[in-house]
Design a protein around this motif. Sequence first.
Motif, PDB file in Angstrom:
ATOM      1  N   UNK A 113       0.662  -1.319  -0.060  1.00 28.91           N
ATOM      2  CA  UNK A 113      -0.021   0.109   0.002  1.00 28.91           C
ATOM      3  C   UNK A 113       0.822   1.187  -0.018  1.00 28.91           C
ATOM      4  N   UNK A 114       0.308   2.181  -0.565  1.00 30.52           N
ATOM      5  CA  UNK A 114       0.840   3.839  -0.493  1.00 30.52           C
ATOM      6  C   UNK A 114      -0.076   4.454   0.426  1.00 30.52           C
ATOM      7  N   UNK A 115       0.218   5.672   0.346  1.00 30.68           N
ATOM      8  CA  UNK A 115      -0.633   6.490   1.280  1.00 30.68           C
ATOM      9  C   UNK A 115      -1.947   6.688   1.030  1.00 30.68           C
ATOM     10  N   UNK A 116      -2.539   6.597  -0.280  1.00 24.98           N
ATOM     11  CA  UNK A 116      -3.894   6.641  -0.409  1.00 24.98           C
ATOM     12  C   UNK A 116      -4.694   5.152  -0.001  1.00 24.98           C
ATOM     13  N   UNK A 117      -3.693   4.167  -0.557  1.00 24.74           N
ATOM     14  CA  UNK A 117      -4.295   2.901  -0.238  1.00 24.74           C
ATOM     15  C   UNK A 117      -4.357   2.407   1.483  1.00 24.74           C
ATOM     16  N   UNK A 118      -3.439   3.131   2.136  1.00 22.64           N
ATOM     17  CA  UNK A 118      -3.275   3.032   3.680  1.00 22.64           C
ATOM     18  C   UNK A 118      -4.444   3.862   4.213  1.00 22.64           C
ATOM     19  N   UNK A 119      -4.742   4.960   3.793  1.00 23.82           N
ATOM     20  CA  UNK A 119      -5.832   5.905   4.305  1.00 23.82           C
ATOM     21  C   UNK A 119      -7.100   5.145   3.829  1.00 23.82           C
ATOM     22  N   UNK A 120      -7.570   4.515   2.816  1.00 21.22           N
ATOM     23  CA  UNK A 120      -8.473   3.940   2.366  1.00 21.22           C
ATOM     24  C   UNK A 120      -8.913   2.422   2.665  1.00 21.22           C
ATOM     25  N   UNK A 121      -7.546   1.707   2.918  1.00 24.66           N
ATOM     26  CA  UNK A 121      -7.833   0.308   3.097  1.00 24.66           C
ATOM     27  C   UNK A 121      -8.081  -0.666   1.876  1.00 24.66           C
ATOM     28  N   UNK A 122      -7.809   0.098   0.811  1.00 21.36           N
ATOM     29  CA  UNK A 122      -8.092  -0.329  -0.686  1.00 21.36           C
ATOM     30  C   UNK A 122      -6.694  -0.515  -1.509  1.00 21.36           C
ATOM     31  N   UNK A 123      -6.541  -1.592  -2.145  1.00 28.08           N
ATOM     32  CA  UNK A 123      -5.407  -1.494  -3.067  1.00 28.08           C
ATOM     33  C   UNK A 123      -5.347  -0.811  -4.243  1.00 28.08           C
ATOM     34  N   UNK A 124      -4.480  -0.302  -4.652  1.00 27.23           N
ATOM     35  CA  UNK A 124      -4.390   0.544  -6.076  1.00 27.23           C
ATOM     36  C   UNK A 124      -5.629   1.573  -6.219  1.00 27.23           C
ATOM     37  N   UNK A 125      -5.732   2.472  -5.261  1.00 24.74           N
ATOM     38  CA  UNK A 125      -6.717   3.612  -5.526  1.00 24.74           C
ATOM     39  C   UNK A 125      -5.998   4.963  -5.741  1.00 24.74           C
ATOM     40  N   UNK A 126      -4.801   5.215  -5.645  1.00 28.24           N
ATOM     41  CA  UNK A 126      -4.178   6.449  -5.690  1.00 28.24           C
ATOM     42  C   UNK A 126      -3.445   6.393  -7.028  1.00 28.24           C
ATOM     43  N   UNK A 127      -2.655   7.264  -7.504  1.00 26.43           N
ATOM     44  CA  UNK A 127      -2.364   7.850  -8.669  1.00 26.43           C
ATOM     45  C   UNK A 127      -2.023   6.465  -9.775  1.00 26.43           C
ATOM     46  N   UNK A 128      -1.062   5.589  -9.048  1.00 26.19           N
ATOM     47  CA  UNK A 128      -0.901   4.255 -10.005  1.00 26.19           C
ATOM     48  C   UNK A 128      -2.059   3.542 -10.062  1.00 26.19           C
ATOM     49  N   UNK A 129      -2.908   3.491  -9.172  1.00 24.01           N
ATOM     50  CA  UNK A 129      -4.252   2.744  -9.674  1.00 24.01           C
ATOM     51  C   UNK A 129      -5.110   3.420 -10.287  1.00 24.01           C
ATOM     52  N   UNK A 130      -5.060   4.565 -10.556  1.00 26.02           N
ATOM     53  CA  UNK A 130      -5.905   5.231 -11.519  1.00 26.02           C
ATOM     54  C   UNK A 130      -5.369   5.045 -12.917  1.00 26.02           C
ATOM     55  N   UNK A 131      -4.161   4.949 -12.742  1.00 25.24           N
ATOM     56  CA  UNK A 131      -3.438   4.647 -14.330  1.00 25.24           C
ATOM     57  C   UNK A 131      -3.784   3.132 -14.606  1.00 25.24           C
TER      58      UNK A 131
END
Length: 177
Positions: free
Chosen positions: A45-63
């Motif tokens: 997990x990165x920062x966004x994933x850690x905050x939401x508890x869901x994998x690949x929801x940050x920048x890389x996940x959006x891509x």
Amino acid sequence: MYQDWEELEEVCKNCRKCRLCTNRTNVVFGTGNRNAEIMFIGEGPGADEDAQGIPFVGKAGKLMNMAFEGVGIKREEVYIANIVKCRPPGNRNPEDDEAEACMDYLRNQVMLVKPKKIVLLGSVALKNILGKEYGITATRGKKIEKKGIIYLPTWHPAALLRDESKKIDFWNDLKSI
Ligand code: URA
Ligand code: SF4
């Protein structure tokens, strides 16, 4: 091994088997179709994933979501997880002992999902799943069969953010699965 998803998830959410438990906000267990044919494994997990508890929801996940759309993969049809379930501080790579501590959970998830194919996103996933002798540059795009599962190593979506030229490989690899 747990035969039951709820039990496995509960154990993960309370896990303190490695030092990554100390800085996490949420354990990022994994998401998607628990009977998926294709599973995706990232790094951690990165920062966004850690905050939401869901994998690949940050920048890389959006891509990654955009690539999924482009090649006709529905995010809810596949299962997505990571080598480690808690965020390494400052997004550093997971240490070997952390990956090892977390691996039983991922193995349990693979056992329950029973995917036909597993896409390994980047070097950390590749080396921890198939072995340290594999390098991402040499093996990306090549299908490797082991114990009835087809593994496909490809670039980590975060690498595409750093190097646009890798996007085409990533798209082609996803198409080939
Ligand atoms: N990078 C990963 O490897 N996993 C995530 O869940 C998010 C970013
Ligand atoms: Fe447990 Fe994995 Fe989190 Fe380490 S990273 S505390 S092993 S869930």
